[in-house]
Design a protein around this motif. Structure first.
Motif, PDB file in Angstrom:
ATOM      1  N   LEU A  67      51.176  29.667  40.180  1.00  0.00           N
ATOM      2  CA  LEU A  67      50.247  30.786  40.353  1.00  0.00           C
ATOM      3  C   LEU A  67      50.983  32.116  40.232  1.00  0.00           C
ATOM      4  N   SER A  68      52.209  32.178  40.718  1.00  0.00           N
ATOM      5  CA  SER A  68      53.009  33.398  40.568  1.00  0.00           C
ATOM      6  C   SER A  68      53.285  33.687  39.102  1.00  0.00           C
ATOM      7  N   SER A  69      53.480  32.618  38.323  1.00  0.00           N
ATOM      8  CA  SER A  69      53.736  32.803  36.895  1.00  0.00           C
ATOM      9  C   SER A  69      52.507  33.372  36.191  1.00  0.00           C
ATOM     10  N   LEU A  70      51.316  32.932  36.614  1.00  0.00           N
ATOM     11  CA  LEU A  70      50.085  33.475  36.016  1.00  0.00           C
ATOM     12  C   LEU A  70      49.935  34.953  36.344  1.00  0.00           C
ATOM     13  N   SER A  71      50.268  35.311  37.578  1.00  0.00           N
ATOM     14  CA  SER A  71      50.185  36.723  37.957  1.00  0.00           C
ATOM     15  C   SER A  71      51.142  37.567  37.128  1.00  0.00           C
ATOM     16  N   LEU A  72      52.333  37.021  36.885  1.00  0.00           N
ATOM     17  CA  LEU A  72      53.306  37.733  36.049  1.00  0.00           C
ATOM     18  C   LEU A  72      52.765  37.897  34.629  1.00  0.00           C
ATOM     19  N   PHE A  73      52.101  36.849  34.129  1.00  0.00           N
ATOM     20  CA  PHE A  73      51.512  36.924  32.792  1.00  0.00           C
ATOM     21  C   PHE A  73      50.413  37.987  32.740  1.00  0.00           C
ATOM     22  N   VAL A  74      49.566  38.024  33.765  1.00  0.00           N
ATOM     23  CA  VAL A  74      48.489  39.018  33.811  1.00  0.00           C
ATOM     24  C   VAL A  74      49.071  40.430  33.763  1.00  0.00           C
ATOM     25  N   ARG A  75      50.199  40.632  34.453  1.00  0.00           N
ATOM     26  CA  ARG A  75      50.813  41.963  34.480  1.00  0.00           C
ATOM     27  C   ARG A  75      51.240  42.420  33.086  1.00  0.00           C
ATOM     28  N   PHE A  76      51.797  41.487  32.299  1.00  0.00           N
ATOM     29  CA  PHE A  76      52.345  41.867  30.993  1.00  0.00           C
ATOM     30  C   PHE A  76      51.439  41.462  29.828  1.00  0.00           C
ATOM     31  N   LYS A  77      50.232  41.034  30.142  1.00  0.00           N
ATOM     32  CA  LYS A  77      49.334  40.514  29.110  1.00  0.00           C
ATOM     33  C   LYS A  77      49.062  41.529  28.005  1.00  0.00           C
TER      34      LYS A  77
ATOM     35  N   LEU B  88      43.006  34.519  34.450  1.00  0.00           N
ATOM     36  CA  LEU B  88      43.843  34.809  33.296  1.00  0.00           C
ATOM     37  C   LEU B  88      43.267  35.939  32.449  1.00  0.00           C
ATOM     38  N   GLN B  89      41.940  36.048  32.398  1.00  0.00           N
ATOM     39  CA  GLN B  89      41.293  37.085  31.592  1.00  0.00           C
ATOM     40  C   GLN B  89      41.170  38.409  32.355  1.00  0.00           C
ATOM     41  N   SER B  90      41.454  38.381  33.663  1.00  0.00           N
ATOM     42  CA  SER B  90      41.263  39.578  34.489  1.00  0.00           C
ATOM     43  C   SER B  90      42.492  40.486  34.432  1.00  0.00           C
ATOM     44  N   GLU B  91      42.451  41.536  35.227  1.00  0.00           N
ATOM     45  CA  GLU B  91      43.588  42.448  35.354  1.00  0.00           C
ATOM     46  C   GLU B  91      44.160  42.402  36.769  1.00  0.00           C
ATOM     47  N   LYS B  92      43.734  41.430  37.561  1.00  0.00           N
ATOM     48  CA  LYS B  92      44.109  41.374  38.977  1.00  0.00           C
ATOM     49  C   LYS B  92      45.450  40.662  39.156  1.00  0.00           C
ATOM     50  N   GLU B  93      46.370  41.333  39.843  1.00  0.00           N
ATOM     51  CA  GLU B  93      47.683  40.747  40.121  1.00  0.00           C
ATOM     52  C   GLU B  93      47.805  40.339  41.582  1.00  0.00           C
ATOM     53  N   MET B  94      48.769  39.484  41.859  1.00  0.00           N
ATOM     54  CA  MET B  94      49.095  39.146  43.243  1.00  0.00           C
ATOM     55  C   MET B  94      49.704  40.343  43.957  1.00  0.00           C
ATOM     56  N   SER B  95      49.588  40.326  45.288  1.00  0.00           N
ATOM     57  CA  SER B  95      50.342  41.279  46.093  1.00  0.00           C
ATOM     58  C   SER B  95      51.774  40.776  46.213  1.00  0.00           C
ATOM     59  N   PRO B  96      52.737  41.678  46.398  1.00  0.00           N
ATOM     60  CA  PRO B  96      54.120  41.228  46.567  1.00  0.00           C
ATOM     61  C   PRO B  96      54.255  40.306  47.775  1.00  0.00           C
ATOM     62  N   LEU B  97      55.158  39.334  47.687  1.00  0.00           N
ATOM     63  CA  LEU B  97      55.398  38.431  48.807  1.00  0.00           C
ATOM     64  C   LEU B  97      56.166  39.182  49.892  1.00  0.00           C
ATOM     65  N   SER B  98      55.455  39.603  50.930  1.00  0.00           N
ATOM     66  CA  SER B  98      56.078  40.418  51.987  1.00  0.00           C
ATOM     67  C   SER B  98      56.728  39.506  53.023  1.00  0.00           C
TER      68      SER B  98
END
Length: 386
Positions: free
Chosen positions: A72-82, A121-131
Motif C-alpha cells: 500500500l505504501s508503494s501505491l501511495s508513492l506511485f500516486v505521488r509521482f503519477k 490508483l486513479q486518485s490524487e490522495k496520498e498516505m500521511s507520513p508514518l509518524s
C-alpha cells in the motif's frame, strides 16, 4: 506498467495495529479489512501444546501484514509521482492485475478490495507520513546485518578479507551471499535448530551498501546503480532471497527487509569454481607453462561448447560470449563474461583472481593452482563439494 512494492525502512510492529490511520480515509478499508480478518492470530494460543506453534502463527501473521502495508505504501508513492510518470509513458489510466493482489492477500480479499485499490490508483490522495519515533532504534545500534552468534566470527572474517581483495560489485555481492550459504545455511542444516528460526539471518540493502562503501572504498552514484543491478540479477538467478525478518531492538519489535542466500550458489562463484577446476586439470596434465593461444582456445571451447548445454544441470545459463583479440599476431575469438556491465576476457579475469599469470612477454601463462579445487566431477556435472 508493473507496480512493485516499495519498502518503508524499517517498520515497527506497533505501526501494524494503526496503519489504516495513515491511509486516506476513503481508502482506509484497504488495510482495515485485512487486519480485522487476521487480528485474532496476533494473539493466537494453540489448543495443544505444539512447540513453536504460537510463535509461528503470530510471526507470519505480522509478516503478512508487513508485506501488505509495504505494498500500500508503494501505491501511495506511485500516486505521488503519477503525473511525472504519465509524461514519460503517455498513459493516463493505470490498473492493477487482480492476480498480483491474490498472491498477496488471497482470492477472497483480493476480489473484495480490487475495485477500491484501482480507485485509489486513479486518485490524487496520498498516505500521511508514518509518524513513528525511530530515534531509539538507530541510537541503540540497530542491526543492518543479522548473523547467528555461533557463525559470526568465521563469516565476518571471510567477508572482511573479500572486501579488501576484490574489486567488482558483482564479485563482492556474490561472495557475501556465498559465505552466507557456506558458513551459515549449509552448516545449520546439521544442527538441532528450530525449523521456524533457522533461516532468520541476512543483511539489509543499506547494510550491504554501507559495508561496500566503507571497506572497499567504493562511493557515489556508481555503487548505488551497480549494487541494485547486482542484487536484482542474483535474486533472478535464485542465489539471493529477499525476506522480512523481525528484530528486537531496545525491547521494540521491528520488521526489516533483509536478504539471505538462496537455493543456488551465485553463478559468479560457480563460474569461478568451474574455471578453477579447468585450470587444475590442465596444469595437472601439462605441468608446463601454457601458450596463451592454447589457453584461450581451451577456455572458449569448454565454456561455450561444453557448458552451454542443458544437460549440464545448473551450468548452462552463464552469459559467456566471445570477442576477437590478437594473440601472437592472429585474430582469435576468446571467451568473455560480463562484470559490472563491462565485457571482460575470461583469461584477464582469471589473472585478476591470481589463478594465472602472464609471462614471457604475455606469450605464455603460468597456472597458480597446485591443489585440487573444492568441486568434483559428478557424472556429466561439476558440483560444489565443500
Amino acid at each position: 506498467m508493473k507496480i512493485v512494492t516499495y519498502s518503508p525502512y524499517p517498520l515497527a510492529v506497533e505501526a501494524l495495529h494503526v496503519f489504516d490511520r495513515f491511509l486516506p480515509e476513503e481508502y482506509a478499508d484497504l488495510y482495515r479489512i485485512p487486519y480485522q480478518r487476521v487480528e485474532k492470530f496476533l494473539t493466537f494460543t494453540p489448543e495443544k501444546d505444539v512447540e513453536g506453534a504460537e510463535e509461528y502463527v503470530q510471526y507470519h501473521t505480522e509478516r503478512s501484514l508487513t508485506i501488505w502495508a509495504n505494498y500500500l505504501s508503494s501505491l501511495s508513492l506511485f500516486v505521488r509521482f503519477k503525473k511525472y510518470i504519465s509524461v514519460l509513458t503517455k498513459t493516463e489510466i493505470y490498473t492493477i492485475e487482480k492476480k498480483d493482489i491474490r498472491y498477496l492477500i488471497g482470492i477472497e480479499l483480493a476480489d473484495e478490495l480490487y475495485e477500491l485499490l484501482n480507485n485509489w490508483l486513479q486518485s490524487e490522495k496520498e498516505m500521511s507520513p508514518l509518524s513513528i519515533n525511530y530515534s531509539e532504534i538507530y541510537t541503540n545500534s540497530f542491526k543492518e546485518i543479522l548473523i547467528p552468534a555461533e557463525y559470526e566470527s568465521v563469516f565476518m572474517g571471510k567477508i572482511m578479507k573479500d572486501y579488501y581483495t576484490n574489486n567488482s560489485i558483482d564479485e563482492l555481492v556474490s561472495r557475501h551471499f556465498y559465505h552466507q550459504h557456506r558458513f551459515i545455511e549449509k552448516i545449520s542444516r546439521r544442527m538441532s535448530l528450530s525449523a521456524f528460526t533457522r533461516l532468520r539471518y541476512g543483511v539489509t540493502f543499506r547494510g550491504l551498501h554501507n559495508d561496500l562503501s566503507f571497506y572497499s572504498g567504493k562511493r557515489g552514484e556508481k555503487i548505488d546503480i551497480e549494487l541494485h543491478r547486482a542484487m536484482d540479477k542474483q535474486i533472478d538467478e535464485g542465489s539471493v532471497v529477499p525476506k522480512y525478518i523481525k528484530l528486537k531492538n531496545n525491547n521494540r519489535d521491528i520488521w526489516v527487509r533483509m536478504f539471505r542466500s538462496g537455493e543456488r550458489i551465485p553463478k559468479y562463484i560457480e563460474l569461478y569454481n568451474l574455471c578453477n577446476y579447468l585450470l587444475y586439470e590442465l596444469n595437472n596434465r601439462v605441468q608446463l607453462n601454457v601458450p596463451v593461444l592454447f589457453l584461450e582456445v581451451y577456455l572458449l571451447h569448454f565454456l561455450t561448447n561444453s557448458v552451454a548445454k542443458e544437460e549440464w544441470i545448473d551450468l548452462y545459463d552463464y552469459s559467456i560470449k566471445r570477442k576477437k583479440k590478437k594473440i601472437a599476431g592472429f585474430p582469435v575469438y576468446c571467451a568473455t563474461l560480463e562484470i559490472d556491465r563491462k565485457e571482460v576476457f575470461v583469461s584477464e579475469w582469471l589473472e585478476k583472481q591470481k589463478l594465472i599469470e602472464f609471462i614471457d612477454n604475455e606469450d605464455k601463462v603460468r597456472i597458480n593452482i597446485t591443489s585440487k579445487p573444492d568441486i568434483i566431477p559428478y557424472g556429466d556435472v561439476l558440483i560444489d563439494d565443500e
